[in-house]
Design a protein around this motif. Sequence first.
Motif, PDB file in Angstrom:
ATOM      1  N   CYS A 149       0.841  -1.198   0.000  1.00  0.00           N
ATOM      2  CA  CYS A 149       0.000   0.000   0.000  1.00  0.00           C
ATOM      3  C   CYS A 149       0.876   1.247   0.000  1.00  0.00           C
ATOM      4  O   CYS A 149       0.619   2.194  -0.748  1.00  0.00           O
ATOM      5  CB  CYS A 149      -0.940   0.007   1.199  1.00  0.00           C
ATOM      6  N   LYS A 197      -9.495   3.679  -8.888  1.00  0.00           N
ATOM      7  CA  LYS A 197      -8.668   4.654  -9.608  1.00  0.00           C
ATOM      8  C   LYS A 197      -7.885   4.020 -10.758  1.00  0.00           C
ATOM      9  O   LYS A 197      -7.521   4.700 -11.700  1.00  0.00           O
ATOM     10  CB  LYS A 197      -7.674   5.322  -8.667  1.00  0.00           C
ATOM     11  N   PHE A 245      -8.564   1.005   1.461  1.00  0.00           N
ATOM     12  CA  PHE A 245      -7.511   1.542   0.598  1.00  0.00           C
ATOM     13  C   PHE A 245      -7.477   0.794  -0.734  1.00  0.00           C
ATOM     14  O   PHE A 245      -7.423   1.407  -1.798  1.00  0.00           O
ATOM     15  CB  PHE A 245      -6.138   1.446   1.283  1.00  0.00           C
ATOM     16  N   ALA A 296       0.720   4.096  -2.889  1.00  0.00           N
ATOM     17  CA  ALA A 296      -0.117   5.186  -2.382  1.00  0.00           C
ATOM     18  C   ALA A 296       0.350   6.533  -2.888  1.00  0.00           C
ATOM     19  O   ALA A 296       1.533   6.761  -3.127  1.00  0.00           O
ATOM     20  CB  ALA A 296      -0.110   5.181  -0.860  1.00  0.00           C
ATOM     21  N   GLU A 297      -0.621   7.414  -3.017  1.00  0.00           N
ATOM     22  CA  GLU A 297      -0.340   8.815  -3.282  1.00  0.00           C
ATOM     23  C   GLU A 297      -0.450   9.564  -1.957  1.00  0.00           C
ATOM     24  O   GLU A 297      -0.853   9.005  -0.940  1.00  0.00           O
ATOM     25  CB  GLU A 297      -1.334   9.354  -4.310  1.00  0.00           C
ATOM     26  N   CYS A 310      -1.399  11.401   1.288  1.00  0.00           N
ATOM     27  CA  CYS A 310      -2.554  11.421   2.203  1.00  0.00           C
ATOM     28  C   CYS A 310      -3.484  10.213   2.077  1.00  0.00           C
ATOM     29  O   CYS A 310      -4.543  10.202   2.693  1.00  0.00           O
ATOM     30  CB  CYS A 310      -3.363  12.703   2.040  1.00  0.00           C
ATOM     31  N   GLU A 311      -3.151   9.210   1.318  1.00  0.00           N
ATOM     32  CA  GLU A 311      -4.035   8.057   1.185  1.00  0.00           C
ATOM     33  C   GLU A 311      -3.853   7.028   2.298  1.00  0.00           C
ATOM     34  O   GLU A 311      -4.661   6.118   2.413  1.00  0.00           O
ATOM     35  CB  GLU A 311      -3.818   7.366  -0.171  1.00  0.00           C
ATOM     36  N   ASN A 350     -10.458   1.635  -2.992  1.00  0.00           N
ATOM     37  CA  ASN A 350     -10.262   2.950  -3.618  1.00  0.00           C
ATOM     38  C   ASN A 350      -9.176   2.907  -4.683  1.00  0.00           C
ATOM     39  O   ASN A 350      -9.323   3.514  -5.746  1.00  0.00           O
ATOM     40  CB  ASN A 350      -9.938   4.008  -2.563  1.00  0.00           C
ATOM     41  N   TYR A 351      -8.100   2.186  -4.400  1.00  0.00           N
ATOM     42  CA  TYR A 351      -7.013   2.039  -5.371  1.00  0.00           C
ATOM     43  C   TYR A 351      -7.526   1.368  -6.645  1.00  0.00           C
ATOM     44  O   TYR A 351      -7.222   1.804  -7.756  1.00  0.00           O
ATOM     45  CB  TYR A 351      -5.876   1.225  -4.750  1.00  0.00           C
TER      46      TYR A 351
END
Length: 101
Positions: A62, A100, A93, A66-67, A69-70, A96-97
């Motif tokens: 993760c 996207k 997470f 991650a970008e 603040c994720e 949501n990933y």
Amino acid sequence: MQTEQEQRIKNNILIAQFMGLDWELFTPSITVNYLVNGNYYEAHELSYNISWDWLIPVIHKCFEVAEDCEMVDIMHNLQVAEKTDTYIAVIEFIKNYNLKN
């Protein structure tokens, strides 16, 4: 409506797919077994929800993808060493990933 066990299995499969685990279809029982650390596990045997040893490598991945603040929810739950809430944050997470990507 799914039972708690069915939801747990579904979530653990989601994690296994996120981790890119190799899998093999075993017959005649037609079960999908996931390769974890050199051993095959059926979906109901995946232990991301009960073992830090299973969950920590997922958290590392993760962090890799991650970008900014994720990772707030995961980080908070790690700081208080709350395994169940960390597991839930990891599932959210990954969902949501996947949306996207």
